[in-house]
Design an enzyme around this catalytic site. Sequence first.
Site, PDB file in Angstrom:
ATOM      1  N   TYR A  43      -6.077 -11.049 -62.277  1.00  0.00           N
ATOM      2  CA  TYR A  43      -4.652 -10.840 -62.031  1.00  0.00           C
ATOM      3  C   TYR A  43      -3.851 -11.000 -63.326  1.00  0.00           C
ATOM      4  O   TYR A  43      -3.757 -12.094 -63.882  1.00  0.00           O
ATOM      5  CB  TYR A  43      -4.133 -11.791 -60.945  1.00  0.00           C
ATOM      6  CG  TYR A  43      -4.826 -11.645 -59.595  1.00  0.00           C
ATOM      7  CD1 TYR A  43      -5.571 -10.503 -59.292  1.00  0.00           C
ATOM      8  CD2 TYR A  43      -4.745 -12.636 -58.631  1.00  0.00           C
ATOM      9  CE1 TYR A  43      -6.221 -10.357 -58.075  1.00  0.00           C
ATOM     10  CE2 TYR A  43      -5.389 -12.493 -57.394  1.00  0.00           C
ATOM     11  CZ  TYR A  43      -6.131 -11.346 -57.136  1.00  0.00           C
ATOM     12  OH  TYR A  43      -6.773 -11.202 -55.926  1.00  0.00           O
ATOM     13  N   HIS A 101     -15.479 -11.732 -57.090  1.00  0.00           N
ATOM     14  CA  HIS A 101     -14.342 -10.930 -56.620  1.00  0.00           C
ATOM     15  C   HIS A 101     -14.768  -9.742 -55.737  1.00  0.00           C
ATOM     16  O   HIS A 101     -14.096  -9.411 -54.778  1.00  0.00           O
ATOM     17  CB  HIS A 101     -13.530 -10.442 -57.821  1.00  0.00           C
ATOM     18  CG  HIS A 101     -12.086 -10.231 -57.528  1.00  0.00           C
ATOM     19  ND1 HIS A 101     -11.091 -10.494 -58.419  1.00  0.00           N
ATOM     20  CD2 HIS A 101     -11.449  -9.759 -56.430  1.00  0.00           C
ATOM     21  CE1 HIS A 101      -9.907 -10.208 -57.883  1.00  0.00           C
ATOM     22  NE2 HIS A 101     -10.107  -9.750 -56.678  1.00  0.00           N
TER      23      HIS A 101
HETATM   24  P1  NAP Z   1       0.651  -8.936 -49.314  1.00  0.00           P
HETATM   25  O1  NAP Z   1       0.648 -10.404 -49.411  1.00  0.00           O
HETATM   26  O2  NAP Z   1       0.184  -8.258 -48.090  1.00  0.00           O
HETATM   27  O3  NAP Z   1       2.101  -8.375 -49.647  1.00  0.00           O
HETATM   28  C1  NAP Z   1       2.753  -8.711 -50.827  1.00  0.00           C
HETATM   29  C2  NAP Z   1       4.064  -7.917 -50.853  1.00  0.00           C
HETATM   30  O4  NAP Z   1       4.883  -8.320 -49.743  1.00  0.00           O
HETATM   31  C3  NAP Z   1       4.845  -8.186 -52.104  1.00  0.00           C
HETATM   32  O5  NAP Z   1       5.457  -6.978 -52.493  1.00  0.00           O
HETATM   33  C4  NAP Z   1       5.886  -9.212 -51.663  1.00  0.00           C
HETATM   34  O6  NAP Z   1       7.068  -9.080 -52.410  1.00  0.00           O
HETATM   35  C5  NAP Z   1       6.131  -8.804 -50.230  1.00  0.00           C
HETATM   36  N1  NAP Z   1       6.510  -9.933 -49.385  1.00  0.00           N
HETATM   37  C6  NAP Z   1       5.861 -11.113 -49.218  1.00  0.00           C
HETATM   38  N2  NAP Z   1       6.491 -11.880 -48.336  1.00  0.00           N
HETATM   39  C7  NAP Z   1       7.569 -11.178 -47.925  1.00  0.00           C
HETATM   40  C8  NAP Z   1       8.616 -11.446 -47.009  1.00  0.00           C
HETATM   41  N3  NAP Z   1       8.648 -12.591 -46.306  1.00  0.00           N
HETATM   42  N4  NAP Z   1       9.575 -10.494 -46.848  1.00  0.00           N
HETATM   43  C9  NAP Z   1       9.534  -9.326 -47.522  1.00  0.00           C
HETATM   44  N5  NAP Z   1       8.574  -9.021 -48.397  1.00  0.00           N
HETATM   45  C10 NAP Z   1       7.595  -9.937 -48.594  1.00  0.00           C
HETATM   46  O7  NAP Z   1      -0.192  -8.262 -50.510  1.00  0.00           O
HETATM   47  P2  NAP Z   1      -1.209  -8.722 -51.615  1.00  0.00           P
HETATM   48  O8  NAP Z   1      -0.523  -9.402 -52.725  1.00  0.00           O
HETATM   49  O9  NAP Z   1      -2.007  -7.497 -51.909  1.00  0.00           O
HETATM   50  O10 NAP Z   1      -2.204  -9.758 -50.900  1.00  0.00           O
HETATM   51  C11 NAP Z   1      -1.998 -11.143 -50.881  1.00  0.00           C
HETATM   52  C12 NAP Z   1      -2.948 -11.863 -51.807  1.00  0.00           C
HETATM   53  O11 NAP Z   1      -4.301 -11.632 -51.430  1.00  0.00           O
HETATM   54  C13 NAP Z   1      -2.902 -11.357 -53.250  1.00  0.00           C
HETATM   55  O12 NAP Z   1      -1.731 -11.769 -53.919  1.00  0.00           O
HETATM   56  C14 NAP Z   1      -4.182 -11.946 -53.775  1.00  0.00           C
HETATM   57  O13 NAP Z   1      -4.043 -13.329 -54.050  1.00  0.00           O
HETATM   58  C15 NAP Z   1      -5.119 -11.689 -52.600  1.00  0.00           C
HETATM   59  N6  NAP Z   1      -5.858 -10.414 -52.720  1.00  0.00           N
HETATM   60  C16 NAP Z   1      -7.212 -10.473 -52.899  1.00  0.00           C
HETATM   61  C17 NAP Z   1      -7.929  -9.301 -53.055  1.00  0.00           C
HETATM   62  C18 NAP Z   1      -9.420  -9.367 -53.265  1.00  0.00           C
HETATM   63  O14 NAP Z   1     -10.024  -8.342 -53.631  1.00  0.00           O
HETATM   64  N7  NAP Z   1     -10.035 -10.513 -53.053  1.00  0.00           N
HETATM   65  C19 NAP Z   1      -7.301  -8.048 -53.003  1.00  0.00           C
HETATM   66  C20 NAP Z   1      -5.921  -8.015 -52.778  1.00  0.00           C
HETATM   67  C21 NAP Z   1      -5.214  -9.204 -52.623  1.00  0.00           C
HETATM   68  P3  NAP Z   1       7.858 -10.366 -53.018  1.00  0.00           P
HETATM   69  O15 NAP Z   1       6.940 -10.993 -54.025  1.00  0.00           O
HETATM   70  O16 NAP Z   1       9.080  -9.761 -53.588  1.00  0.00           O
HETATM   71  O17 NAP Z   1       8.143 -11.278 -51.859  1.00  0.00           O
END
Ligand code: NAP
Length: 271
Positions: A43, A101
Amino acid sequence: MQWTRLIGQGTWMLENDPEQRAVEALRLGVELGMTLIDTAEMYGHGRAEEIVGRAIAGRREGLFIVSKVLPSNASYDGTRRACERSLRRLGIDCLDLYLLHWPGSHPIAETVRGLESLVRDGMTERIGVSNFDVEELRAARRASRNVPLACNQVLYHLGDRGIERRLIPYCRENGVTVMGYSPFGHRDFPKPSSQGGRVLADVAARHGKTPRQVVLNFLTRDGVFAIPKSGDPTHVRENAGGEGWRLPDEDIAAVDRAFPAPDRDVPLGVI
Ligand code: NAP
């Protein structure tokens, strides 16, 4: 295995948010009980880990810190070196969980040996994998000798519930915790004007919650973790409110009908 509350905090792309606000958002999340923080060397090429390091400096106790090694680094020695770098960026001595990962080209037995050596040397408490479907997980578990694989972190949101068919039951039978990532579909949260969006709004209104809180509550209903990412304190506060209450069965059924799980086995989704 219940380590913490089921809702934690993701950090993918957190490096794109204003840094001070991101640090404050993470700290607020911790104060509100989201003590699990998920990050990875990938990241922001280590920037996200540095931001987490700033947020947790001097307040390590009670936190559950997860990081991940890139598959391209996951030889025996490479895994160890990657973990050392992550620990340095995070400013801690030991991770709570360290994951591969996604499946890569290094033999899984070699990566698992490397991960196991990190537990032996006190660099992580637990090890696991991410983006492993049932067959890959089975092979990884066969390769593990001394330390069980504690976790599989996989995609899980309303638009992709494929893991409910085989992967969740397999993990449950074998003591592997499932951590669902991208609970809001990354950037694809159901629009309020869509049919599903209206169902979420109705359910939310019945309980004095928001649609996102309903989603987090639904996804964690059976012990799967959810790690929403937010660099915005208002959003963090909202996300923390996804836990600590329970959707009644009829509302679980309503969400289930609006966003059905697939009716046949599908390959593991990835982002
Ligand atoms: P997510 O958590 O599904 O969505 C994140 C998005 O939603 C961001 O744009 C965030 O914007 C917004 N958001 C969050 N809370 C909100 C709320 N209450 N109201 C409105 N918007 C909101 O997506 P993700 O980041 O892809 O997944 C979460 C975590 O999973 C990642 O950060 C990472 O740590 C992990 N991940 C792991 C893998 C893997 O391969 N192992 C892959 C993808 C993700 P704001 O920041 O502006 O709130």
